[in-house]
Design an enzyme around this catalytic site. Structure first.
Site, PDB file in Angstrom:
ATOM      1  N   HIS A  97       0.805  -1.225   0.000  1.00  0.00           N
ATOM      2  CA  HIS A  97       0.000   0.000   0.000  1.00  0.00           C
ATOM      3  C   HIS A  97       0.836   1.272   0.000  1.00  0.00           C
ATOM      4  O   HIS A  97       0.583   2.155  -0.809  1.00  0.00           O
ATOM      5  CB  HIS A  97      -1.056   0.006   1.095  1.00  0.00           C
ATOM      6  N   HIS A 146     -10.077   0.506 -10.697  1.00  0.00           N
ATOM      7  CA  HIS A 146      -9.710   1.514  -9.702  1.00  0.00           C
ATOM      8  C   HIS A 146      -8.260   1.982  -9.872  1.00  0.00           C
ATOM      9  O   HIS A 146      -7.988   3.168  -9.965  1.00  0.00           O
ATOM     10  CB  HIS A 146      -9.922   0.944  -8.291  1.00  0.00           C
ATOM     11  N   PHE A 147      -7.322   1.014  -9.949  1.00  0.00           N
ATOM     12  CA  PHE A 147      -5.935   1.520  -9.973  1.00  0.00           C
ATOM     13  C   PHE A 147      -5.493   1.992 -11.361  1.00  0.00           C
ATOM     14  O   PHE A 147      -4.474   2.647 -11.475  1.00  0.00           O
ATOM     15  CB  PHE A 147      -4.939   0.548  -9.314  1.00  0.00           C
ATOM     16  N   HIS A 148      -6.313   1.704 -12.385  1.00  0.00           N
ATOM     17  CA  HIS A 148      -6.012   2.353 -13.664  1.00  0.00           C
ATOM     18  C   HIS A 148      -6.458   3.817 -13.649  1.00  0.00           C
ATOM     19  O   HIS A 148      -6.004   4.606 -14.470  1.00  0.00           O
ATOM     20  CB  HIS A 148      -6.634   1.588 -14.830  1.00  0.00           C
ATOM     21  N   ARG A 172     -10.782 -10.263 -11.673  1.00  0.00           N
ATOM     22  CA  ARG A 172      -9.580  -9.671 -12.242  1.00  0.00           C
ATOM     23  C   ARG A 172      -8.586 -10.802 -12.516  1.00  0.00           C
ATOM     24  O   ARG A 172      -8.813 -11.945 -12.137  1.00  0.00           O
ATOM     25  CB  ARG A 172      -8.979  -8.658 -11.274  1.00  0.00           C
ATOM     26  N   ARG A 173      -7.486 -10.473 -13.152  1.00  0.00           N
ATOM     27  CA  ARG A 173      -6.355 -11.380 -13.326  1.00  0.00           C
ATOM     28  C   ARG A 173      -6.768 -12.727 -13.896  1.00  0.00           C
ATOM     29  O   ARG A 173      -6.306 -13.764 -13.447  1.00  0.00           O
ATOM     30  CB  ARG A 173      -5.670 -11.627 -11.984  1.00  0.00           C
ATOM     31  N   TYR A 216       1.460   5.173  -2.496  1.00  0.00           N
ATOM     32  CA  TYR A 216       1.723   6.568  -2.098  1.00  0.00           C
ATOM     33  C   TYR A 216       3.086   7.032  -2.591  1.00  0.00           C
ATOM     34  O   TYR A 216       3.289   8.218  -2.839  1.00  0.00           O
ATOM     35  CB  TYR A 216       1.554   6.737  -0.584  1.00  0.00           C
TER      36      TYR A 216
END
Lengths: 168, 550
Positions: free
Chosen positions: B222, B373-375, B438-439, B226
């Site tokens: 995580h 989300h993370f794209h 996913r994946r 950041y």
């Protein structure tokens, strides 16, 4: 440190809603008892039959009460072992009456797997050495796919079974 | 007081550019892997030459999430440090050693993936077992990045010695915070790779403790995000105000928000392990609460950004309530690209709140919603800001100019990227809510009707992915044009000054011992008891499974 008046208002509003949000989560978790699946029992991944629930004859769907069921599943690359039917063939579909209370119990004999009845909140990680459990009531009739949603190897996307929730 | 900015001599420019070459070549290669994945998942494309879906998925994750980001960030941060506190010959040498260590590690890992012996994805969850060079390569990347960390720490320390009593330059302060965050976080992944994975994959030990390895991985996983985000924030806080002709709203608030990110981005890894057995739900909840603390510096940042924009607009004579928006340089790609990234952070952050919400996580855990989300976060907010940085950083290092033509092309690139990502990430979010995992390669599973409802969204992902790949090709062209083709000239390295109205920065914000102390205390609080618990209640370890990844 001096903080601008508008920024104070913004932060009080933002932090206030954050606290409210966390209080709601806490009420759900500690008052209603709704936690994510976090079962603590362990098991020897090379000898899962040692555990009563994962003995061959206990795999798959079992009725344990008037409207209560237990589903014991062995997860391994790349299939869910739901026991055998009368003809000795591997079960790939389980049928649960709508509104029944179901306890899912699973563990892995090899790598990490996922256990997700797609479109429902039955969604948990399956790890070697640990038993994952989740109790739920299936409220909407339909044909659901139980699938592995954690990468487990080259056949990962073939790891699936069917869960039928029917009107009795 | 005005900060003095140093010129970046050619030798230092070469160091930064070395990092940039790796970053942009990674963008092209990793992006191509992503494109192929969306094709496979559409159901109408098979990979040629026996290449596996999970092989390109591993390559995509490692090359973009680990290589592109780390090289770009470290290169960018060296540029900021050179500019604000300077880089001595000795420090430059150690920076180069770090670069080569990371590059050798990258090549080792990448070649292992190419041979198909490391189809374990970039999270390499045990007990799937890759060939040892996969883990050794990753360890070298981390060690190389540590050399960069300590070079940056030294740079600021040397500057402080010759500037007794002065506060450190804002950007140097931010770089050091980010590298502290990176160093403390990577201790977790280094521990699992060095102590668990490497001996196990070499056959020195038979078994591995799966839950311990996952917990150490997510202790790192995580704060990693950041580490990607903070360099974007550096540009937002301290660079963009200059580009729009404004000033930094508050030096103190900028520093405070970075300090808060340092404290609250590490003791939170359990929110990636919410549906896992063997972790007490009370500790999961505690880490969920700590996770949400980063919302506070995010709110500070949002306020500062809009305050900066409004102040800049009003100083140009726009007095009406929203008139100042017109004063912003929308046609300057150095502003436009990062601002589009900022806007993407609104839905991206909202999705993140859902993901980390203890119970709600179960709805979306390991569905393709998470990929969507993370794209948006790293794939839009962070990367568009990095592109925005490149438009001035590259020409200022290569002694060329950002031409009008490239500026226009950059704006087109930003629009292409946003459109592609809107389609791809949007359909990932929806398909994820419908249960699509996913994946996973293309599959109709047991043939249930439910699965059919996902396929349309997977087609949409391929369309979005194609548009994004066009965006990547455009960006790589722009990069090489700025390096080799653009006319010689002088591009500015924009660093903003603090507004005259801002309050002075209090001394305690630079009390490193205090901030590092609180950070370590929070980590110990969040992890000690559950980690001892995990070790005490360990099941028998797991042997490796290499056969499953072939």
């Amino acid at each position: 440190m001096h903080i601008h008046k508008y920024e104070k208002i913004w932060l009080i509003f933002g932090v206030g809603s954050l606290i409210l949000f966390l209080v709601i989560l806490a009420i759900g978790a500690f008052y209603k008892g709704v936690h994510p699946p976090s079962h603590m029992d362990t098991i020897d991944p090379k000898n899962v039959q040692e555990n009563e629930s994962f003995k061959e004859e206990n795999l798959g769907l079992r009725q344990v009460g008037e409207n209560e069921y237990i589903v014991n599943v062995l997860s391994s690359g790349f299939y869910y072992d739901l026991g055998k039917d009368e003809d000795g063939k591997a079960v790939n579909t389980i049928r649960i009456p709508v509104g029944a209370k179901v306890l899912f119990q699973t563990t892995s004999t090899d790598v990490v797997h996922g256990f997700h009845i797609a479109g429902t909140n039955v969604n948990m990680m399956v790890e070697p050495g640990h038993i994952s459990t989740l109790e739920t009531i299936m409220q909407k009739p339909g044909t659901y796919t139980l699938l592995c949603n954690e990468y487990c190897g080259s056949g990962h996307h073939y790891m699936a079974a069917t869960v039928e929730v029917y009107e009795p | 007081m005005m900060e003095k900015h140093l010129p970046i001599p050619q030798k230092e420019a070469r160091l930064v550019m070395a990092h940039m070459y790796v970053a942009f070549i990674s963008l092209l290669v990793g992006g191509l892997m992503g494109l192929l994945q969306t094709f496979v998942r559409s159901g109408s494309f098979d990979l040629p030459f026996g290449i596996g879906y999970y092989q390109i998925l591993t390559a995509h994750g490692v090359i973009l999430a680990l290589v592109l980001t780390t090289f770009f960030i470290i290169g960018f941060q060296f540029a900021l440090m050179s500019k604000t506190v300077g880089l001595s010959d000795k420090q430059r040498l150690s920076a180069w050693i770090g670069f080569w260590t990371m590059l050798i590690g990258t090549l080792l890992t990448a070649s292992t993936i190419l041979t198909g012996k490391a189809n374990v994805l970039y999270t390499f969850y045990a007990p799937l077992k890759a060939f040892p060079t996969f883990y050794i390569g990753l360890a070298l990347v981390v060690v190389g990045s540590w050399i960069a960390c300590f070079t940056n720490f030294r740079q600021l320390a040397v500057w402080k010695k010759s500037h007794k009593g002065e506060k450190s330059p804002l950007l140097a302060f931010m770089v050091v915070i980010n590298m502290l965050l990176w160093f403390i976080a990577t201790l977790g992944v280094a521990a699992t790779v060095l102590i668990q994975f490497i001996p196990w994959s070499l056959g020195m030990v038979d078994t591995i403790n799966v839950l311990v390895s996952r917990t150490l991985f997510w202790y790192f996983g995580h704060p990693l995000v950041y580490f990607w985000l903070l360099p974007a924030y550096m540009a937002w806080y301290a660079i963009i105000p200059k580009i729009i002709g404004g000033k930094i709203f508050s030096d103190a608030l900028a520093r405070l928000s970075f300090v808060l990110f340092l404290m609250f981005s590490i003791p939170v890894g359990f929110h990636h392990q919410l549906t896992e057995p063997g972790i007490d739900p009370l500790w999961k909840f505690i880490q969920v609460v700590l996770t949400f603390m980063v919302i506070i510096p995010s709110l500070l940042t949002a306020f500062s950004m809009f305050a900066t924009f409004e102040m800049a607009g009003r100083s140009k004579g726009y007095t009406s309530l929203f008139g100042w928006i017109k004063a912003l340089p929308w046609k300057d790609v150095r502003f436009f690209a990062p601002v589009v990234g900022m806007l993407a952070f609104i839905p991206a952050g909202t999705g993140g709140i859902i993901n980390a919400s203890h119970q709600m996580n179960q709805v979306i855990h390991n569905t393709i919603w998470v990929t969507g989300h993370f794209h948006l976060t790293v794939g839009t907010t962070v990367i568009l800001t990095f592109f925005g940085i490149s438009y001035w950083l590259i020409p200022s290092l290569t002694g060329r100019k950002l031409t009008k033509k490239i500026n226009t092309l950059g704006i087109i690139q930003t629009i292409v990227w946003s459109a592609g990502m809107f389609i791809m990430s949007g359909s990932m979010h929806i398909a994820g809510l419908l249960g699509a995992p996913r994946r996973s390669a293309y599959s109709t599973y047991t043939g249930a009707e439910q699965v059919d409802t996902w396929i349309g969204y997977q087609l949409a992902q391929a369309i979005g992915g194609t548009i994004l790949f066009i965006g990547i090709v455009l960006m790589v062209y722009i990069f090489f044009y700025m390096v080799f083709g653009a006319p010689k000239g002088k591009a500015s390295f924009p660093i903003a000054e603090v507004s005259e109205d801002a309050e002075p920065t209090p001394q305690y914000l630079e009390n490193w011992k205090l901030w590092i102390g609180i950070t370590i205390a929070l980590i110990l609080f969040a992890y000690t008891i559950p980690f001892i618990d995990i070790i005490q209640h360990s099941p028998p370890g797991s042997e490796g499974f290499e056969n499953l990844i072939r």
